[in-house]
Design an enzyme around this catalytic site. Sequence first.
Site, PDB file in Angstrom:
ATOM      1  N   GLU A 209       8.897  -4.313  10.705  1.00 59.45           N
ATOM      2  CA  GLU A 209       9.350  -3.027  10.161  1.00 59.45           C
ATOM      3  C   GLU A 209       9.908  -2.122  11.246  1.00 59.45           C
ATOM      4  OE1 GLU A 209       6.676  -1.136   7.401  1.00 59.45           O
ATOM      5  OE2 GLU A 209       7.862   0.711   7.356  1.00 59.45           O
TER       6      GLU A 209
ATOM      7  N   LYS B  67      -1.456  -9.260   2.893  1.00 61.16           N
ATOM      8  CA  LYS B  67      -0.691  -8.835   4.069  1.00 61.16           C
ATOM      9  C   LYS B  67      -1.556  -7.866   4.870  1.00 61.16           C
ATOM     10  CE  LYS B  67       3.073  -5.972   3.856  1.00 61.16           C
ATOM     11  NZ  LYS B  67       2.601  -4.806   4.648  1.00 61.16           N
TER      12      LYS B  67
ATOM     13  N   ASP C 140       0.839  -1.200   0.000  1.00 60.04           N
ATOM     14  CA  ASP C 140       0.000   0.000   0.000  1.00 60.04           C
ATOM     15  C   ASP C 140       0.877   1.256   0.000  1.00 60.04           C
ATOM     16  OD1 ASP C 140       0.866  -0.214   2.601  1.00 60.04           O
ATOM     17  OD2 ASP C 140      -1.111  -0.037   3.528  1.00 60.04           O
ATOM     18  N   SER C 141       2.215   1.043  -0.025  1.00 59.04           N
ATOM     19  CA  SER C 141       3.133   2.160  -0.273  1.00 59.04           C
ATOM     20  C   SER C 141       2.879   2.734  -1.666  1.00 59.04           C
ATOM     21  CB  SER C 141       4.591   1.708  -0.129  1.00 59.04           C
ATOM     22  OG  SER C 141       4.815   0.510  -0.850  1.00 59.04           O
TER      23      SER C 141
ATOM     24  N   ASP D 256      -1.109  -6.070  -0.226  1.00 56.91           N
ATOM     25  CA  ASP D 256      -1.505  -5.429   1.034  1.00 56.91           C
ATOM     26  C   ASP D 256      -3.008  -5.214   1.085  1.00 56.91           C
ATOM     27  OD1 ASP D 256       0.394  -4.877   2.984  1.00 56.91           O
ATOM     28  OD2 ASP D 256       1.245  -3.194   1.862  1.00 56.91           O
TER      29      ASP D 256
ATOM     30  N   GLU E 287      -1.652  -5.422   8.636  1.00 58.13           N
ATOM     31  CA  GLU E 287      -0.870  -4.806   9.714  1.00 58.13           C
ATOM     32  C   GLU E 287      -1.566  -4.994  11.056  1.00 58.13           C
ATOM     33  OE1 GLU E 287      -0.005  -0.693   8.821  1.00 58.13           O
ATOM     34  OE2 GLU E 287       0.864  -1.192   6.872  1.00 58.13           O
TER      35      GLU E 287
HETATM   36  O1  KIV Z   1       3.495  -1.117   1.673  1.00 59.27           O
HETATM   37  C1  KIV Z   1       4.662  -1.522   1.702  1.00 59.27           C
HETATM   38  O2  KIV Z   1       5.472  -1.254   0.807  1.00 59.27           O
HETATM   39  C2  KIV Z   1       5.072  -2.323   2.848  1.00 59.27           C
HETATM   40  C3  KIV Z   1       6.528  -2.610   2.996  1.00 59.27           C
HETATM   41  C4  KIV Z   1       7.242  -1.429   3.492  1.00 59.27           C
HETATM   42  C5  KIV Z   1       6.766  -3.798   3.846  1.00 59.27           C
HETATM   43  O3  KIV Z   1       4.263  -2.703   3.635  1.00 59.27           O
END
Ligand code: KIV
Length: 273
Positions: free
Chosen positions: A191, A122, A53-54, A92, A124
């Site tokens: 992280e 993924k 989600d980056s 994510d 969090e």
């Molecule tokens: O969204 C992302 O890129 C991440 C990584 C930093 C692990 O969650």
Amino acid sequence: MSTYTVEDPRKVTTRRLQEMKDKGEKIAMLTAYDYSMAKLIDEAGMDVILVGDSASNVMAGNMTTLPITLDQMIYHAKSVIKGVKRALVVCDMPFGTYQGNSKEALASAIRIMKESHAEAVKMEGGAEIIESIERILCAGIPVMGHLGLTPQSINKFGTYNVRAKEEAEANKLIEDAKLLEQTGCFAIVLEKIPAELATRVSRSLTIPTIGIGAGNGCDGQVLVMHDMLGINKGFSPRFLRRYADLGTIIEDAVGNYIKDVKSTDFPNASEQY
Ligand code: KIV
């Protein structure tokens, strides 16, 4: 041509990641958000590609990961999947699609799997989202956990500084990691936490840990593609190693193109019909 030679050309699965941990073979993971980059990264031999989600930051220009939507994540994951043959593709779950209740979480995960064809999701958090993780796992969807600095909680943290330096937070992280493993997560991203803590967690778990800013005691490493390739030039935390300066290469190339257009050098006789 990649400088790395893949030893095992088989498709990477969650099971294969477990074998890698068991054998002490490190896991390489990198983010990607589009078809062309995912294809290059996969061909270079990456084990896991994370549709992070980056994308909210590096693709959409937002300050945080919070604004990205489920539809947008599915769009990115769908594009990535088309370029990938070997790597395991993890997507994510964006902010707001799994924290509310576990039914909503399952519906979000199912949309990701059905519409994008990603191979895992993924999420969090630890104990507070365990019901959602359980429900998603029950549907046969592999889940990667994410502890430590969890950017979707930036408004609670108030800073992107290293997490779990204090004993209480470190103990909660250790408990959460155990819980995620017991619940059935196939791996956990750690992280921005102290290297010593990450090593301790990695040694105490049977499932692999993937670190970012968490030292080399993790079972694998992940970076954001735009950061490690030098496209996101303004971002240079201590944990980041830059493998290329694509930002400068792109600016130079584009500058040269503009010059050539303005001077009528481009296109020349052999570049036209
Ligand atoms: O969204 C992302 O890129 C991440 C990584 C930093 C692990 O969650």
